[in-house]
Motif scaffolding. Structure first.
Motif, short mmCIF file in Angstrom:
data_model
loop_
_atom_site.label_atom_id
_atom_site.label_comp_id
_atom_site.label_asym_id
_atom_site.label_seq_id
_atom_site.Cartn_x
_atom_site.Cartn_y
_atom_site.Cartn_z
N GLU A 1 0.81 -1.21 0.00
CA GLU A 1 0.00 0.00 0.00
C GLU A 1 0.86 1.27 0.00
N LEU A 2 2.17 1.12 0.06
CA LEU A 2 3.07 2.27 -0.01
C LEU A 2 3.28 2.63 -1.47
N VAL A 3 2.40 3.45 -1.99
CA VAL A 3 2.45 3.82 -3.41
C VAL A 3 2.85 5.28 -3.54
N GLY A 4 3.18 5.69 -4.76
CA GLY A 4 3.58 7.06 -5.02
C GLY A 4 5.08 7.23 -5.02
N ASP A 5 5.52 8.48 -5.03
CA ASP A 5 6.94 8.76 -5.05
C ASP A 5 7.51 8.67 -3.63
N ARG A 6 8.79 9.06 -3.49
CA ARG A 6 9.46 8.93 -2.20
C ARG A 6 8.79 9.80 -1.13
N ALA A 7 8.36 10.99 -1.48
CA ALA A 7 7.72 11.87 -0.50
C ALA A 7 6.38 11.28 -0.03
N ASP A 8 5.61 10.72 -0.95
CA ASP A 8 4.34 10.10 -0.56
C ASP A 8 4.56 8.91 0.36
N ARG A 9 5.56 8.09 0.06
CA ARG A 9 5.84 6.95 0.92
C ARG A 9 6.31 7.39 2.30
N ALA A 10 7.11 8.45 2.35
CA ALA A 10 7.56 8.97 3.65
C ALA A 10 6.39 9.48 4.48
N ASN A 11 5.44 10.16 3.83
CA ASN A 11 4.25 10.64 4.54
C ASN A 11 3.40 9.47 5.04
N SER A 12 3.26 8.44 4.21
CA SER A 12 2.50 7.26 4.64
C SER A 12 3.17 6.58 5.82
#
Length: 325
Positions: A239-250
């Motif tokens: 469920e950790l999708v998106g770029d690096r910033a999105d994954r860090a926020n998740s």
């Protein structure tokens, strides 16, 4: 994995569980140290019972520490995705990677089994260490000739520890950590939201109580509906999708849920340590009882050390599986 090693680990976990939840109540049935250790067949019976209970409490210990385990798994998945080491949507498909390593056999399999063995041993001591110390302290404090109002309270603390375990089990079964169709639903919700952005005026033109296709478009997506379990769920690695910033926020958002899910374990450890300290204070009005002070200090240090060892070995195991597969 050798069967003898696994049996010993279960016996150790079972003995800790018996000390935590069985030993404090043995004086109620007329059992003492002389009775329990008088015959060899009694000792064999205790070891057999410890093995059976150890199988159950090993799974319970795994459930209590599963939030931290999932947190480590998410961190490994983020590292693999940041370094583009994964070739699938799941950043860390642990089961698939473990099966691949087991097919290789050899030194990799032996090292995996060694790490898993140490994980089980440290996990049992980290979860049941302080409750076992409390059980030993309550057993040592038992004196039927000097009844007081304080006597029932240590046993109530033990009952609360059992309640914390039950709460952790209920949270584990009610929250959807390993829901296989959850990713598909989220992808479908993302696709629907992307389509909705192409027609931004659809929601404003939708009247209240409308039906049909237009009414279906105005419904709130299932992923955005409020549900109680949403506050306790921990995301899966896929469920950790998106770029690096999105994954860090998740990952940052998941950290709060990890501590919420681990709160029964943390409270159980804190309550056990405080109960042993209160027992030490109740022994003498002028000074602390050295025996109980040593029990409280040694139990706390060993439990924290076992938790740290479990955390480090689990992290090593996951990084090993991620790198060698």
């Amino acid at each position: 994995m050798k069967t003898v090693e696994v049996a010993i680990e279960y016996v150790l976990t079972g003995l800790l569980a018996l000390c935590a939840f069985g030993l404090p109540f043995t004086p109620w049935y007329g059992l003492d140290g002389k009775t329990l250790g008088a015959r060899s067949d009694t000792l064999l019976g205790i070891l057999g019972l410890a093995y059976l209970i150890g199988v159950i409490f090993d799974k319970i210990a795994d459930t209590l520490l599963s939030p931290f385990d999932q947190w480590l798994r998410l961190r490994v998945a983020c590292r693999r995705q940041d370094k583009t080491l994964c070739y699938s949507e799941d950043g860390f498909p642990q089961d698939i990677l473990e099966f691949a390593l087991r097919d290789k056999g050899g030194d990799c399999l032996e090292w995996m089994d060694s790490l898993r063995s140490r994980i089980r041993t440290a996990r049992g001591l980290a979860v049941l260490g302080l409750p076992a110390v409390l059980g030993i302290a309550v057993y040592r404090d038992w004196d039927p000739l000097s009844p007081s109002l304080w006597r029932p309270f240590p046993h109530l603390v033990i009952a609360f520890n059992a309640l914390f375990i039950l709460v952790a089990l209920l949270l584990s079964t009610s929250c959807r950590i390993n829901r296989p169709d959850r990713v598909k639903k989220q992808k479908r919700a993302v696709d629907e939201s992307a389509k909705a952005k192409q027609w931004p005026s659809t929601r404003s033109q939708c009247p209240a109580g409308s039906i049909g296709n237009q009414g279906q478009q105005c419904r709130q997506p299932a992923s955005e509906r409020w549900r109680p379990s949403k506050w306790f769920e921990i995301p899966r690695t896929n469920e950790l999708v998106g770029d690096r910033a999105d994954r860090a926020n998740s990952l940052r958002r998941a950290k709060r849920n990890v501590w919420i899910r681990a709160s029964p374990f943390v409270i159980m450890q804190a309550v056990s340590a405080v109960a042993v300290i209160v027992l030490a204070c109740s022994q003498s009005k002028s000074s602390l009882s050295p025996e109980y002070v040593v029990l409280a200090a040694a139990g706390t240090v060993l439990a924290l050390l076992a938790l740290w060892v479990w955390y480090q070995i689990t992290d090593t195991y996951m990084r090993f599986v991620a790198q060698r597969s």
